[in-house]
Design a protein around this motif. Structure first.
Motif, mmCIF file in Angstrom:
data_model
loop_
_atom_site.group_PDB
_atom_site.id
_atom_site.type_symbol
_atom_site.label_atom_id
_atom_site.label_comp_id
_atom_site.label_asym_id
_atom_site.label_seq_id
_atom_site.Cartn_x
_atom_site.Cartn_y
_atom_site.Cartn_z
ATOM 1 N N ASP A 1 -45.411 -53.123 22.385
ATOM 2 C CA ASP A 1 -45.324 -53.294 20.936
ATOM 3 C C ASP A 1 -46.398 -54.304 20.536
ATOM 4 O O ASP A 1 -46.571 -55.321 21.208
ATOM 5 C CB ASP A 1 -43.959 -53.854 20.523
ATOM 6 N N PHE A 2 -47.094 -54.021 19.465
ATOM 7 C CA PHE A 2 -48.088 -54.992 19.007
ATOM 8 C C PHE A 2 -48.247 -54.911 17.494
ATOM 9 O O PHE A 2 -48.067 -53.851 16.887
ATOM 10 C CB PHE A 2 -49.436 -54.791 19.707
ATOM 11 N N ALA A 3 -48.550 -56.044 16.901
ATOM 12 C CA ALA A 3 -48.736 -56.131 15.447
ATOM 13 C C ALA A 3 -50.164 -55.736 15.092
ATOM 14 O O ALA A 3 -51.101 -56.024 15.831
ATOM 15 C CB ALA A 3 -48.458 -57.554 14.964
ATOM 16 N N VAL A 4 -50.319 -55.059 13.947
ATOM 17 C CA VAL A 4 -51.646 -54.697 13.445
ATOM 18 C C VAL A 4 -51.685 -54.975 11.945
ATOM 19 O O VAL A 4 -50.653 -55.047 11.273
ATOM 20 C CB VAL A 4 -51.990 -53.224 13.711
ATOM 21 N N SER A 5 -52.898 -55.115 11.427
ATOM 22 C CA SER A 5 -53.062 -55.471 10.011
ATOM 23 C C SER A 5 -52.716 -54.334 9.070
ATOM 24 O O SER A 5 -52.599 -54.543 7.865
ATOM 25 C CB SER A 5 -54.503 -55.929 9.752
ATOM 26 N N GLY A 6 -52.551 -53.142 9.589
ATOM 27 C CA GLY A 6 -52.168 -52.005 8.755
ATOM 28 C C GLY A 6 -52.381 -50.707 9.503
ATOM 29 O O GLY A 6 -53.174 -50.634 10.442
ATOM 30 N N ILE A 7 -51.661 -49.672 9.101
ATOM 31 C CA ILE A 7 -51.852 -48.356 9.690
ATOM 32 C C ILE A 7 -53.275 -47.889 9.401
ATOM 33 O O ILE A 7 -53.746 -47.927 8.265
ATOM 34 C CB ILE A 7 -50.843 -47.341 9.114
ATOM 35 N N GLY A 8 -53.956 -47.455 10.437
ATOM 36 C CA GLY A 8 -55.314 -46.965 10.257
ATOM 37 C C GLY A 8 -56.384 -48.029 10.333
ATOM 38 O O GLY A 8 -57.569 -47.715 10.228
#
Length: 324
Positions: free
Chosen positions: A155-162
């Protein structure tokens, strides 16, 4: 009495209509400007935008207000600019999310990434960096890979989908052969806040926005996504060094609505080039681990975006990424 030839007389109304527009262009910018950042405050796009506007504003003689309009993989903010008047007063911090990935990700994209914009200049590229929480047992890349493979998922956090960091994280999971669960946020700032708090165990972020948190020890850097090590972090390995063949960088530029008058585009491009070649600006970007391109023109940036759309499309399809 002086007679005006009929052909010239017929042209007078058109000339009269054109005169105000020409005058407005010559006086541009006559009012404060705004630069739309399609992500929340605190992320790389926001950091880069404020650095550029601080230096660009004096050259153009008007304040440039940074306006954050996050959401939907950077498409909400991009749509605002696509629908704006082509007067050069509303610009976009276009990026690999809004104009590289989103065209392949969103079937009902509210804008055409090429036809609805005037692309002015690419201003900076930056690597992604994999960071983990302080409580994460992985102290280095080899341990991180071993732990993830043992668990069979990440699981990892991202700044937004895409976002570019999202694509990098998905490619990392695919390369390791594990289940990937990206946790999307409305920008890198909120994503990093939850990573620091331990809500998510890891994050894929652009190095410029992660750098202060790495320096403070709030998170632990594991690896960068570039082909070569970062000059700023020479001790930080690349993913390739861990046997993971993933290379990717985020990019950021300046775009406006379609049909921007050529004189405005020319003046804006010249001012941006002066800012981006200033030694002080270059040094500041290097401190943030960003790399300004040697030179960017409206033509080269337009061609670059077209090529990025084509290169991201098969990755989006292969990863099965869907908007949320």
């Amino acid at each position: 009495m002086t007679l005006i030839p009929r052909r010239a007389a017929l042209g007078l109304p058109l000339m009269a209509l054109a005169a105000p527009a020409l005058g407005q262009t010559a006086a541009w910018p006559s009012r404060p400007m705004r630069l739309i950042v399609p992500y929340a405050p605190g992320g790389t796009t926001d950091v880069m935008a404020r650095l550029i506007t601080d230096r660009l504003s004096p050259k153009l003689g008007q304040p440039i207000i940074v306006e954050n309009r996050p959401g939907a993989g950077a498409t909400i903010g991009a749509a605002v600019v696509a629908q704006a008047e082509p007067d050069g007063l509303t610009l976009l911090m276009s990026n690999s999310g809004s104009h590289g990935v989103s065209p392949s990700l969103y079937p009902n994209l509210p804008y055409d990434p090429m036809a609805d914009f005037t692309h002015v200049a690419l201003v900076v590229t930056s690597p992604s960096v994999l960071v983990v929480t302080k409580a994460n047992p992985a102290q280095n890349l080899a341990q991180f890979i071993a732990n993830v493979r043992r668990a069979g998922e990440i699981d990892f956090a991202v700044s937004g989908i895409g976002s570019s960091s999202h694509l990098t994280g998905v490619r990392l999971g695919m390369a390791l052969g594990v289940k990937v669960t990206p946790i999307p946020y409305r920008g890198a700032g909120p994503a990093m806040t939850d990573t620091i708090a331990g809500v998510v165990p890891a994050m894929m972020d652009s190095l410029p926005s992660a750098a202060p948190h790495i320096a403070s020890g709030s998170v632990r850097a594991i690896a960068v996504s570039t082909a070569e090590r970062s000059a700023r972090y020479p001790d930080l390995p690349t993913l390739r060094e861990g046997g993971v063949d993933v290379v990717n960088s985020s990019w950021f530029g300046i775009s406006g609505p379609a049909r921007l008058p050529a004189p405005i585009v020319a003046r804006l491009a010249t001012a941006i080039r002066e800012v981006m070649t200033d030694p002080g600006t270059v040094a500041r970007f290097e401190e943030l681990s960003g790399a300004p391109p040697p030179e960017s023109t409206p033509e080269s940036y337009t061609a670059f975006i077209r090529s990025e759309i084509a290169s991201f499309a098969p990755i989006v399809r292969a990863a099965g990424i869907e908007p949320r």
